[in-house]
Motif scaffolding. Sequence first.
Motif, PDB file in Angstrom:
ATOM      1  N   SER A 164       0.836  -1.195   0.000  1.00 52.57           N
ATOM      2  CA  SER A 164       0.000   0.000   0.000  1.00 52.57           C
ATOM      3  C   SER A 164       0.864   1.235   0.000  1.00 52.57           C
ATOM      4  CB  SER A 164      -0.905   0.018   1.240  1.00 52.57           C
ATOM      5  OG  SER A 164      -1.776  -1.068   1.229  1.00 52.57           O
ATOM      6  N   ASN A 192      -8.404   1.057  -7.473  1.00 57.02           N
ATOM      7  CA  ASN A 192      -9.648   0.329  -7.273  1.00 57.02           C
ATOM      8  C   ASN A 192      -9.434  -1.163  -7.486  1.00 57.02           C
ATOM      9  OD1 ASN A 192      -9.209   0.358  -9.990  1.00 57.02           O
ATOM     10  ND2 ASN A 192     -11.209   1.107 -10.550  1.00 57.02           N
ATOM     11  N   GLY A 193     -10.287  -1.952  -6.905  1.00 57.08           N
ATOM     12  CA  GLY A 193     -10.211  -3.387  -7.053  1.00 57.08           C
ATOM     13  C   GLY A 193     -10.014  -4.076  -5.717  1.00 57.08           C
ATOM     14  N   SER A 194     -10.185  -5.378  -5.749  1.00 61.73           N
ATOM     15  CA  SER A 194      -9.995  -6.200  -4.557  1.00 61.73           C
ATOM     16  C   SER A 194      -8.806  -7.115  -4.813  1.00 61.73           C
ATOM     17  CB  SER A 194     -11.266  -7.017  -4.313  1.00 61.73           C
ATOM     18  OG  SER A 194     -11.068  -7.919  -3.263  1.00 61.73           O
ATOM     19  N   PHE A 195      -7.757  -6.948  -4.048  1.00 61.96           N
ATOM     20  CA  PHE A 195      -6.517  -7.688  -4.272  1.00 61.96           C
ATOM     21  C   PHE A 195      -6.132  -8.450  -3.011  1.00 61.96           C
ATOM     22  CE2 PHE A 195      -6.406  -3.684  -6.646  1.00 61.96           C
ATOM     23  CZ  PHE A 195      -6.413  -4.187  -7.926  1.00 61.96           C
ATOM     24  N   TYR A 196      -5.829  -9.707  -3.173  1.00 62.14           N
ATOM     25  CA  TYR A 196      -5.355 -10.519  -2.057  1.00 62.14           C
ATOM     26  C   TYR A 196      -4.499 -11.652  -2.614  1.00 62.14           C
ATOM     27  CZ  TYR A 196      -9.431 -13.217  -3.542  1.00 62.14           C
ATOM     28  OH  TYR A 196     -10.350 -13.901  -4.284  1.00 62.14           O
ATOM     29  N   LYS A 241      -5.302 -14.678  -5.434  1.00 63.03           N
ATOM     30  CA  LYS A 241      -6.359 -14.334  -6.386  1.00 63.03           C
ATOM     31  C   LYS A 241      -5.826 -14.433  -7.809  1.00 63.03           C
ATOM     32  CE  LYS A 241      -9.648 -10.766  -7.665  1.00 63.03           C
ATOM     33  NZ  LYS A 241     -10.157  -9.431  -7.381  1.00 63.03           N
TER      34      LYS A 241
END
Length: 95
Positions: A42, A73-77, A80
């Motif tokens: 981050s 934007n988005g979902s990151f883990y 994935k």
Amino acid sequence: MIVFWILGGIFIIVGFIMGVRKFIKTYQYRGKAEGVILDYESSTGTGKQSIRVRYQYVISGVKYVAKSEWLNNGSFYPGKKCEVRYNTGNLKNHI
């Protein structure tokens, strides 16, 4: 009145240049592969937090690891799946 025409012309020229750059990049990065997110970092700051992910993908049995640009934007883990577009002429450069 002439100032508006000049400003309008500048915006059209800049928009055209940006569009051509995007078209060239899209043309160069024709290869597609499935990748997986390894980890992310981050950004620091007081505004909107941005994330940069590190991902891995395989082409013809060769593993590549790369970092994305800063994303808002988005979902990151980790773990994935993601789609990777890469330059077929130069596998060191990818999106």
